[in-house]
Design an enzyme around this catalytic site. Structure first.
Site, PDB file in Angstrom:
ATOM      1  N   ARG A  64       0.836  -1.197   0.000  1.00  0.00           N
ATOM      2  CA  ARG A  64       0.000   0.000   0.000  1.00  0.00           C
ATOM      3  C   ARG A  64       0.871   1.248   0.000  1.00  0.00           C
ATOM      4  O   ARG A  64       2.002   1.241   0.463  1.00  0.00           O
ATOM      5  CB  ARG A  64      -0.940   0.007   1.208  1.00  0.00           C
ATOM      6  CG  ARG A  64      -1.955  -1.136   1.197  1.00  0.00           C
ATOM      7  CD  ARG A  64      -2.895  -1.007  -0.003  1.00  0.00           C
ATOM      8  NE  ARG A  64      -3.748  -2.158  -0.209  1.00  0.00           N
ATOM      9  CZ  ARG A  64      -3.660  -2.985  -1.246  1.00  0.00           C
ATOM     10  NH1 ARG A  64      -2.737  -2.816  -2.163  1.00  0.00           N
ATOM     11  NH2 ARG A  64      -4.501  -3.988  -1.378  1.00  0.00           N
ATOM     12  N   CYS A  65       0.289   2.319  -0.505  1.00  0.00           N
ATOM     13  CA  CYS A  65       0.952   3.610  -0.607  1.00  0.00           C
ATOM     14  C   CYS A  65       1.612   3.956   0.732  1.00  0.00           C
ATOM     15  O   CYS A  65       0.985   3.803   1.774  1.00  0.00           O
ATOM     16  CB  CYS A  65      -0.081   4.667  -0.988  1.00  0.00           C
ATOM     17  SG  CYS A  65       0.615   6.286  -1.303  1.00  0.00           S
ATOM     18  N   PRO A  66       2.857   4.378   0.704  1.00  0.00           N
ATOM     19  CA  PRO A  66       3.714   4.757  -0.431  1.00  0.00           C
ATOM     20  C   PRO A  66       4.670   3.663  -0.886  1.00  0.00           C
ATOM     21  O   PRO A  66       5.555   3.920  -1.694  1.00  0.00           O
ATOM     22  CB  PRO A  66       4.495   5.930   0.135  1.00  0.00           C
ATOM     23  CG  PRO A  66       4.744   5.538   1.562  1.00  0.00           C
ATOM     24  CD  PRO A  66       3.472   4.806   1.976  1.00  0.00           C
TER      25      PRO A  66
END
Length: 82
Positions: free
Chosen positions: A18-20
């Site tokens: 998941r981001c980042p």
């Protein structure tokens, strides 16, 4: 379009991240690549649909192809703007 994703110089599996994290991994991988080499990224985080194209624009790399219609998302980038 499928043919564009065949035979990349490098592959990056970013599914489940998941981001980042996906963009951080792309940046780390691209740093080790030679100019003109390609990287195929497989991801499933919806934020990659905007983050990876933005990364390419900001870092002056070429987004050769993107397939974001189905999971996993696929992105093919070429190091540099050639």
């Amino acid at each position: 379009m499928t043919a564009l994703f065949e035979n990349p110089t490098h592959n990056l599996e970013a599914q489940g991240l998941r981001c980042p994290e996906p963009v951080m991994m792309v940046r780390k991988t691209v740093r080790k690549m030679e100019e003109g080499e390609t990287l195929l990224i497989l991801a499933d985080d919806p934020s990659t649909t905007r983050d990876i194209p933005s990364f390419c624009r900001f870092m002056d790399h070429t987004l050769v192809a993107a397939d974001t219609e189905t999971l996993p998302y696929r992105f093919l980038i070429r190091k540099g703007s050639n």
